[in-house]
Design a protein around this motif. Structure first.
Motif, PDB file in Angstrom:
ATOM      1  N   ASP A  55       0.805  -1.221   0.000  1.00  0.00           N
ATOM      2  CA  ASP A  55       0.000   0.000   0.000  1.00  0.00           C
ATOM      3  C   ASP A  55       0.840   1.274   0.000  1.00  0.00           C
ATOM      4  O   ASP A  55       0.294   2.376  -0.086  1.00  0.00           O
ATOM      5  N   LEU A  56       2.145   1.128   0.110  1.00  0.00           N
ATOM      6  CA  LEU A  56       3.011   2.307   0.173  1.00  0.00           C
ATOM      7  C   LEU A  56       3.227   2.916  -1.198  1.00  0.00           C
ATOM      8  O   LEU A  56       3.469   2.199  -2.172  1.00  0.00           O
ATOM      9  N   ALA A  57       3.154   4.238  -1.236  1.00  0.00           N
ATOM     10  CA  ALA A  57       3.509   4.953  -2.463  1.00  0.00           C
ATOM     11  C   ALA A  57       5.020   4.836  -2.643  1.00  0.00           C
ATOM     12  O   ALA A  57       5.762   4.697  -1.676  1.00  0.00           O
ATOM     13  N   GLY A  58       5.487   4.890  -3.879  1.00  0.00           N
ATOM     14  CA  GLY A  58       6.904   4.702  -4.177  1.00  0.00           C
ATOM     15  C   GLY A  58       7.767   5.884  -3.805  1.00  0.00           C
ATOM     16  O   GLY A  58       8.301   6.568  -4.680  1.00  0.00           O
ATOM     17  N   ARG A  59       7.883   6.147  -2.533  1.00  0.00           N
ATOM     18  CA  ARG A  59       8.738   7.227  -2.041  1.00  0.00           C
ATOM     19  C   ARG A  59       9.383   6.813  -0.730  1.00  0.00           C
ATOM     20  O   ARG A  59       9.093   5.747  -0.196  1.00  0.00           O
ATOM     21  N   PHE A  87       7.649  16.811   5.519  1.00  0.00           N
ATOM     22  CA  PHE A  87       7.312  15.398   5.338  1.00  0.00           C
ATOM     23  C   PHE A  87       6.304  15.163   4.211  1.00  0.00           C
ATOM     24  O   PHE A  87       5.809  14.052   4.058  1.00  0.00           O
ATOM     25  N   SER A  88       6.021  16.165   3.416  1.00  0.00           N
ATOM     26  CA  SER A  88       4.986  16.033   2.386  1.00  0.00           C
ATOM     27  C   SER A  88       5.330  15.011   1.309  1.00  0.00           C
ATOM     28  O   SER A  88       4.431  14.438   0.695  1.00  0.00           O
ATOM     29  N   ASN A  89       6.595  14.746   1.084  1.00  0.00           N
ATOM     30  CA  ASN A  89       7.023  13.798   0.050  1.00  0.00           C
ATOM     31  C   ASN A  89       7.469  12.457   0.619  1.00  0.00           C
ATOM     32  O   ASN A  89       8.243  11.745  -0.013  1.00  0.00           O
ATOM     33  N   VAL A  90       6.993  12.133   1.806  1.00  0.00           N
ATOM     34  CA  VAL A  90       7.455  10.951   2.532  1.00  0.00           C
ATOM     35  C   VAL A  90       6.251  10.134   2.992  1.00  0.00           C
ATOM     36  O   VAL A  90       5.239  10.690   3.405  1.00  0.00           O
TER      37      VAL A  90
END
Length: 166
Positions: A55-59, A87-90
């Motif tokens: 379920d994790l986005a690739g980041r 933390f917006s891109n994490v």
């Protein structure tokens, strides 16, 4: 004869102790190896759905093992909340073995419950240990986009350090 029995008893205790120490060291080494790539897990999200690695986005992913009553965990959440824009891109995962109500209250207290990239998860009793090995609270695992472990912090950690590891 009595001295011989005592000597055998002491020798048996010593050998048993060495065995246990060796076994524990081996388990620790295996756990350390196991977390080098993010292990598969299935934990319960606040909405009672199952959340897994898939379920994790690739980041980059930062996983925080916490307990809501832990002062260090409270400080960690407070500092993350103050600097939430970093933390917006994490993917930020907070995992606890407490019940969902306690986890939800913690997420709301630090205004982290409305962030799309932040998930609060409940691991079953000893579930975190089974997946990530023995870890103090708080423990922080930082994985890169390829789900490889970049850094593992034990204890309270400055937000700046969390963002340095890419």
């Amino acid at each position: 004869m009595r001295k011989y029995v005592i000597l055998c008893f002491i020798l048996s205790l010593a050998l048993g102790g060495f065995y246990l120490i060796n076994k524990k060291a081996e388990e620790k080494a295996q756990a350390k190896e196991k977390i080098q790539t993010m292990p598969d897990f299935e934990f319960l999200a606040l909405d009672s759905t199952v959340f897994s690695v898939a379920d994790l986005a690739g980041r980059k992913t930062i996983l925080v093992y916490f307990n809501s009553t832990c002062e260090h965990c409270q400080y960690e959440a407070s500092e993350i909340s103050k600097q939430i824009d970093k933390f917006s891109n994490v993917n930020l995962l907070f995992v606890s073995e407490q019940n969902l109500a306690e986890i939800r209250t913690f997420s709301e207290r630090y205004s982290l419950d409305k962030q799309e990239n932040i998930k609060f998860l409940k691991a079953p009793d000893n579930g975190f240990y089974k997946v990530f090995g023995s870890n103090p609270i708080p423990s922080i695992f930082i994985y890169n986009t390829k789900k490889q472990l970049v850094k593992n912090y034990k204890g309270e950690t400055k937000v700046e350090l969390l963002m340095m590891n890419d």
